[in-house]
Design an enzyme around this catalytic site. Sequence first.
Site, PDB file in Angstrom:
ATOM      1  N   ASP A  95      -8.368   0.421  -3.092  1.00 47.67           N
ATOM      2  CA  ASP A  95      -8.275   1.740  -2.476  1.00 47.67           C
ATOM      3  C   ASP A  95      -9.498   2.629  -2.707  1.00 47.67           C
ATOM      4  OD1 ASP A  95      -7.889   2.127  -5.176  1.00 47.67           O
ATOM      5  OD2 ASP A  95      -6.209   3.504  -4.951  1.00 47.67           O
ATOM      6  N   GLU A  96     -10.620   2.053  -3.108  1.00 43.82           N
ATOM      7  CA  GLU A  96     -11.781   2.879  -3.414  1.00 43.82           C
ATOM      8  C   GLU A  96     -13.066   2.094  -3.181  1.00 43.82           C
ATOM      9  OE1 GLU A  96     -13.276   5.792  -7.077  1.00 43.82           O
ATOM     10  OE2 GLU A  96     -11.630   4.372  -7.373  1.00 43.82           O
TER      11      GLU A  96
END
Length: 349
Positions: A95-96
């Site tokens: 998610d990053e």
Amino acid sequence: MDAFYASVEQRDNPGLRGKPLAVGGEAGARGVVAAASYEARAYGVRSAMPTARAVRLCPELVIVQPDFPRYRAASQQILEIFRSCTHLVEPLSLDEAYLDVTTNLWGEPLATPVAKRLKLRIREETGLTASAGVAPNKFLAKIASGWHKPDGLTVISPDRVEAFLQQLPVDALWGVGPVTAGKLRKIGIARLVDVRTAEPAQLQRAVGSLAEVLQRLAQGEDARPVVADRPHKSSSSENTYNQDLLQLDAIRAEIIRMARQTAEWLARKRLLARTVTIKVRYADFTTVTRSHSAAAPSRDADEIVQRALALLERTEAGRRPIRLLGVGAHGFSADDAATGMPGVLRFEA
């Protein structure tokens, strides 16, 4: 990405939207929160929190089991959006990611329009929201990305760097967690900019070799480049059990399962590994690791299983209750037979 796992669950199940939601294990079974929706965060529920505590904070909390294949699919879709803009994408997790858009495939001269366009495409194509930080380097961009979540966009232009740094606490620095922040506050360093004027020997005693790095970051300096497709250094599979494992047959079965998962991962990545490791955590939280390195690297599943089982014999499995088991591999090399001949591709934006 904003509350990524929880957001995927709410996107795919309309009945969960607007409800306090945690993705993780059950409260009565040593469960841990992997992600919490913003509705749950309003009650103080956070990731890495025991689920039992989360339920005490929020009795209405809805708990769902993680579905990592779905999260990985969403992550891949988002990475493809990033790569449509720049080849310099450095994923940190599902998610990053960091992106260097100094020069980009869209021909945008400024980073802020790029961030706005990426956020819009993510929303339109995945139904999820992302928060972005735009800044001259990784350190500042990381802080900025979390400044106005969810669905935030924070821009730190070069002429605003100093004003931005002046308002930050010392624990905004990379590598400064609660324990280190406590040590720094004891010697009068409460703000990020206090690090600049700290007496070097005193700072060294407080944080050791981290001192030099912190002083550079406190000036807003971070020379780390965005590195695309960072090579894998290790892979592991582990599990914490709802009830302690006591029977040796059950323990061996779990080791076999995870060893085969490790072999499957190596096959997907077309890698060979020299070293096999296992991790055992007993009921009293004592943790031991065992490893074996072979002369020739391999990804043969049966071989990895046998090596992992041999390592298990060097523990107290079957004599002490076990709450966690893990199997991993490292010491990677490419499988030339699987990939053809080794080759290098360089993308220069």
